[in-house]
Design an enzyme around this catalytic site. Structure first.
Site, PDB file in Angstrom:
ATOM      1  N   CYS A  12       0.824  -1.214   0.000  1.00 54.94           N
ATOM      2  CA  CYS A  12       0.000   0.000   0.000  1.00 54.94           C
ATOM      3  C   CYS A  12       0.858   1.264   0.000  1.00 54.94           C
ATOM      4  O   CYS A  12       0.525   2.261  -0.650  1.00 54.94           O
ATOM      5  CB  CYS A  12      -0.955  -0.003   1.196  1.00 54.94           C
ATOM      6  SG  CYS A  12      -0.128  -0.129   2.803  1.00 54.94           S
ATOM      7  N   GLY A 494      52.407  49.531  -2.436  1.00 49.40           N
ATOM      8  CA  GLY A 494      53.636  49.292  -3.180  1.00 49.40           C
ATOM      9  C   GLY A 494      53.547  49.850  -4.577  1.00 49.40           C
ATOM     10  O   GLY A 494      52.492  50.320  -5.017  1.00 49.40           O
TER      11      GLY A 494
END
Length: 660
Positions: A12, A494
């Protein structure tokens, strides 16, 4: 909802899952198919197991222990209800009536009182969810994309059309035979009316077939495209990081070709083989010379088709690079005209654009000339074959070997024979395209590269340490044996080319090879997975300002969560509230503001303040950047250090450059 009946007492649960999948996803599961896909225990499925298997079928099942009143109040179209040793599906149809779909008994109604007596107190709500996508590879590709029922339907419809065409061709022989003594005018009227009706009916049937095919094809295409998109939602970050969006979009073309192969070329092959065999035998039995003409016609058509196929394939390979170049230059031209004013660059781009256009035009001209040439040659040979058949027919009539009716009959079935026999040759080219498209689609589902990192417990670092880090910046300059301790709120600066941006990108863990160690606290960067780094390490580039409106990326949400009135004033002074068009500086302010609710992340800011007006740059740093350092680890790259007097640490990367 169609009932799937159980054959054993323990089935089922699987039947309930199948019925729900059919109803919610418009599937067509049957009993035996469910048994194959679900490992059924001897005592049947429990609610917990139904929740697990539901995901496979695109169902979100959530089970509860309830009172009957709570069951009536559940907001779900379908409810799984547990009776003693049994599952059913119920719908609350009326106030005191329940519609029950029972795999053991079928469909029926129950009142509240009867349902409450049968019910054990356990139920589950059902909602639509994404179906689990099975892995697609070469071995199961056919079963995933081939629809046997659809192909059978196409073959059946086309056989009906061919049958009608053949019957009409046979009927023409009978009509002409029975009207030959009526006189020339009557014969002419009969032939004109008959062939007009024949042609009209044939065209009508072909149009109907094409409409049916188009409708079913696009319905199937949309379903498969949704299936592919759904599968993509289950892929990992690594998968998408290795595939461009264009690769995903172009799969739509490959999907169309694969479905066309299954739904058009395979049915055509089946039909063509059957028709060519039957009609070839019919022609050969009646007159061998007509069969030889048909075979010659097939050879010519096949030769022309093969030439056209390989020519188109060759010329398309030439065309692709020029089309890509044309598109690339178009984007650059658009950028030149919108974002800058550079006549010298404009002239250079236009020169290359004209070259690409000329090449594409020449290629298109070649393709068009080839197409027209093939069509004209094919038409010429078709006329020649028609005259050959007519000549043989006239000679046969003069020699009284057969009648006029037979000539019309042969004309009809010989044309049918050559048309369908030529399709067999075309199938060979379709196989070539199919294999190519199949390869592309299979690759769509495969994650070719694994995430080699290991997911560690993420914690925002207090320090990033570099141990003997070496990376080549260009052919002659690199950072060698770099050992540093980077603190929160560090500013990297830098000279140009010193590797500032490269340095930040290395910290993302993506795209750059290096030697040595990078550690977040004591965790090596290489131990973290790519997905984890993508989630927790943010890299923002000041020049990458794609957003043009303040609405982008959750501006309203960020405003709602902001508690600092000084930030509101900063946004107002900077003009960010003007949401139609933002300057580069305004975009950078917006970019930083949208980070305000992020916590426990590493944030790498690559010149994200270089376009901000000097008079408000320090306010931006104090109000938008510095607060980020309280809950995150922030590293900045900047040229202008006027705002960074309070930064904990500054590193001049120029001092660490080495010439190789």
């Amino acid at each position: 909802m169609k009932i799937i009946y159980q054959e054993q007492q323990n089935e089922c649960g699987i039947c309930v899952i199948g019925m729900l999948a059919n109803a919610i996803h418009d599937e067509k599961y049957v009993h035996d198919e469910l048994l194959e896909q679900i490992n059924l225990p001897p005592n049947g499925l429990s609610l917990f197991e139904m929740e697990s298997y539901g995901k496979k079928f695109g169902l979100e099942i959530n089970s509860y222990q309830l009172t009957f009143q709570e069951l009536k109040e559940l907001d779900s179209k379908f409810i799984i209800v547990h009776f003693k040793d049994h599952f059913v599906i119920v719908k609350n149809k009326h106030e005191n009536s329940w519609e029950v779909y029972d795999p053991a008994k079928g469909k029926y109604l129950l009142t509240d009182e009867k349902l409450e007596k049968l019910w054990t107190g356990y139920a589950a709500t059902v909602a639509k969810a994404f179906k689990e996508i099975p892995p697609v590879n070469k071995s199961n590709f056919f079963s995933n994309f081939f629809d046997f029922n659809l192909v059978t339907f196409y073959v059946f419809i086309e056989l009906i059309i061919i049958g009608i065409s053949t019957l009409l061709a046979t009927a023409s022989r009978t009509i002409i035979t029975n009207t030959v003594d009526f006189g020339t005018a009557v014969n002419l009227v009969v032939l004109v009316v008959y062939f007009s009706c024949l042609k009209g009916l044939n065209l009508l049937l072909q149009v109907i077939l094409q409409l049916i095919r188009n409708f079913l094809f696009w319905k199937q295409y949309r379903g498969y495209l949704g299936w592919i998109i759904q599968s993509l939602q289950q892929k990992s970050f690594v998968y998408f990081s290795n595939k461009s969006p264009n690769q995903l979009i172009e799969r739509q073309f490959y999907l169309k070709e694969v479905l066309s192969f299954f739904n058009f070329y395979i049915p055509n092959l089946i039909i063509s083989c059957v028709v060519a065999l039957i009609i070839g035998v019919l022609i050969g039995i009646n007159q061998l010379e007509f069969l030889l003409i048909a075979i010659a016609q097939i050879v010519v058509n096949a030769g022309l088709f093969c030439y056209d196929f390989f020519f188109t394939k060759k010329i398309t390979k030439k065309e692709i690079p020029y089309v890509e170049l044309q598109n690339k230059i178009s984007l650059q031209l658009d950028e030149n005209l919108r974002e800058e004013q550079n006549k010298k660059r404009f002239n250079f781009l236009m020169l290359n654009f004209r070259k690409a256009l000329l090449q594409n035009q020449n290629i298109n001209n070649q393709k068009e000339i080839n197409r027209l040439t093939i069509e004209n040659i094919k038409s010429f040979f078709q006329q020649g074959f028609d005259f050959a058949i007519l000549g043989l027919g006239v000679i046969g009539i003069i020699e009284q070997r057969y009648q006029l009716s037979f000539l019309f009959y042969v004309f009809g079935i010989q044309s049918l024979f050559s048309t369908y026999a030529t399709r067999i040759v075309q199938f060979g080219a379709a196989i070539n395209i199919y294999h190519y498209c199949r390869e592309k689609l299979v690759n769509l589902f495969i994650e070719t590269k694994k995430d080699e990192g290991i997911k560690v417990n993420w914690q925002c670092p207090d320090e990033i340490s570099l141990e003997n880090l070496s990376v080549t910046l260009n052919q002659h300059v690199d950072l060698a044996n770099l050992s540093l301790k980077i603190k929160n709120e560090t500013v990297i600066f830098g000279q140009n080319g010193s590797g500032k941006s490269t340095f930040l990108k290395i910290l993302t863990g993506r795209g750059f090879e290096y030697t040595g160690n990078i550690k977040f606290n004591n965790v090596d960067l290489k131990r973290c997975s790519k997905e984890q780094l993508f989630e927790n390490v943010y890299y923002l580039k000041g020049q990458n300002l794609m957003q043009t409106e303040a609405n982008d990326f959750g501006f309203s949400e960020a405003l709602f969560n902001n508690q600092n009135p000084h930030i509101y004033q900063l946004l107002f002074d900077a003009g960010v509230q003007n949401q139609t068009k933002l300057s580069s500086g305004q975009k950078q302010i917006l970019q930083l503001f949208l980070l305000s609710n992020i916590k426990n992340k590493v944030i790498l800011l690559d010149e994200c303040m270089n376009a901000i007006a000097p008079e408000i740059k320090n306010r931006v740093y104090q109000l938008l950047v510095k607060p980020l350092t309280l809950n995150n680890f922030v590293v900045l790259v900047e040229h202008d250090l006027s705002f960074a007097s309070e930064a904990q640490n500054k590193i001049n990367l120029t001092n660490y450059l080495r010439n190789s």
